[in-house]
Design a protein around this motif. Structure first.
Motif, mmCIF file in Angstrom:
data_model
loop_
_atom_site.group_PDB
_atom_site.id
_atom_site.type_symbol
_atom_site.label_atom_id
_atom_site.label_comp_id
_atom_site.label_asym_id
_atom_site.label_seq_id
_atom_site.Cartn_x
_atom_site.Cartn_y
_atom_site.Cartn_z
ATOM 1 N N VAL A 193 -33.845 97.430 103.564
ATOM 2 C CA VAL A 193 -33.383 96.449 104.550
ATOM 3 C C VAL A 193 -34.601 95.705 105.097
ATOM 4 N N ILE A 194 -34.594 94.380 104.947
ATOM 5 C CA ILE A 194 -35.704 93.546 105.431
ATOM 6 C C ILE A 194 -35.166 92.673 106.556
ATOM 7 N N PRO A 195 -35.448 93.016 107.821
ATOM 8 C CA PRO A 195 -34.928 92.221 108.940
ATOM 9 C C PRO A 195 -35.580 90.833 108.987
ATOM 10 N N GLN A 196 -34.901 89.915 109.652
ATOM 11 C CA GLN A 196 -35.508 88.607 109.870
ATOM 12 C C GLN A 196 -36.472 88.671 111.048
ATOM 13 N N ARG A 197 -37.521 87.883 110.951
ATOM 14 C CA ARG A 197 -38.549 87.866 111.993
ATOM 15 C C ARG A 197 -37.977 87.264 113.269
ATOM 16 N N LYS A 198 -38.340 87.850 114.408
ATOM 17 C CA LYS A 198 -37.932 87.295 115.694
ATOM 18 C C LYS A 198 -38.784 86.055 116.001
ATOM 19 N N LEU A 199 -38.374 85.320 117.033
ATOM 20 C CA LEU A 199 -38.973 84.020 117.307
ATOM 21 C C LEU A 199 -40.484 84.071 117.453
ATOM 22 N N PHE A 200 -41.014 85.026 118.219
ATOM 23 C CA PHE A 200 -42.459 85.087 118.447
ATOM 24 C C PHE A 200 -43.108 86.284 117.744
ATOM 25 N N GLU A 201 -42.460 86.779 116.733
ATOM 26 C CA GLU A 201 -42.980 87.963 116.031
ATOM 27 C C GLU A 201 -44.016 87.553 114.992
#
Length: 201
Positions: A193-201
């Motif tokens: 599982v590869i999560p999507q990057r958060k806005l300021f990550e």
């Protein structure tokens, strides 16, 4: 209507009705890819891969067991689960985007294992790899992480023989800089599982 026209219409309608009946009778299997559309809120539209445990997970609706059920049954279940968030029961369409590969009857089928890659990969989905393949090899076969991937929060999900799911966290940035984890051997049915990057990550 002329006899020829009636014959032409019959030749078109009969195969069409047969195809519809077959689709209604089909029972979903792990590895199938479902296309889900919500008419009232297109932000909920997405493709969902049926995991080895027969379930899919969707925002708002949560985790749903779909294996062994028809598309119509899943459609009705989703509409009911989503209904509390709408003024009226939403219009949900569930269709088959891709069928899982069926096991071959030849001994060659045992030469690969199935890994599932979800989320922010360039080519997510079912990946066939050789037994003993590593995390990095499977990730490369899935096209690598997309530009939007949260590379530090990748998960390897594995269900052991007793049915307990174990989650292993992998930091691809650290692995690329020499940390261990990239050579982790994969097992049949593993899910990356590869999560999507958060806005300021």
């Amino acid at each position: 209507m002329s006899i020829l026209r009636r014959l032409a219409v019959a030749l078109f309608i009969v195969p069409f009705l047969s195809l519809v009946a077959t689709a209604q009778d089909y029972r979903i299997r792990p590895g199938d890819v479902l296309q889900i559309e919500v008419l009232e809120d297109n932000t909920l539209n997405r493709s969902a891969i049926v995991l080895p445990d027969g379930q899919i997970t969707l925002p708002v609706a949560g985790t749903i067991r779909v294996a062994g059920r028809s598309l119509a049954q899943v459609q009705a279940d989703l509409a009911q689960r989503l209904a509390p968030g709408f003024a009226t029961t939403p219009t949900v369409y569930v269709s088959m985007s891709a069928l899982a590969e069926r096991p071959a009857s030849t001994p060659a089928a045992a030469r690969t294992i199935a890994i599932y890659v979800l989320g922010a990969a360039n080519s997510p989905g079912k990946v066939e790899v050789a037994p003993g393949a590593t995390f990095l090899q499977a990730l490369a076969q899935a096209g690598g992480p997309s530009p939007f991937a949260a590379k530090k929060r990748i998960q390897l999900r594995r269900v052991d023989k007793s049915g307990v799911e174990r989650v292993y966290k992998l930091d691809l940035d650290a692995i690329e800089n020499g940390a261990s984890g990239g050579s982790t051997r994969l097992m049949n049915g593993d899910v990356i599982v590869i999560p999507q990057r958060k806005l300021f990550e």
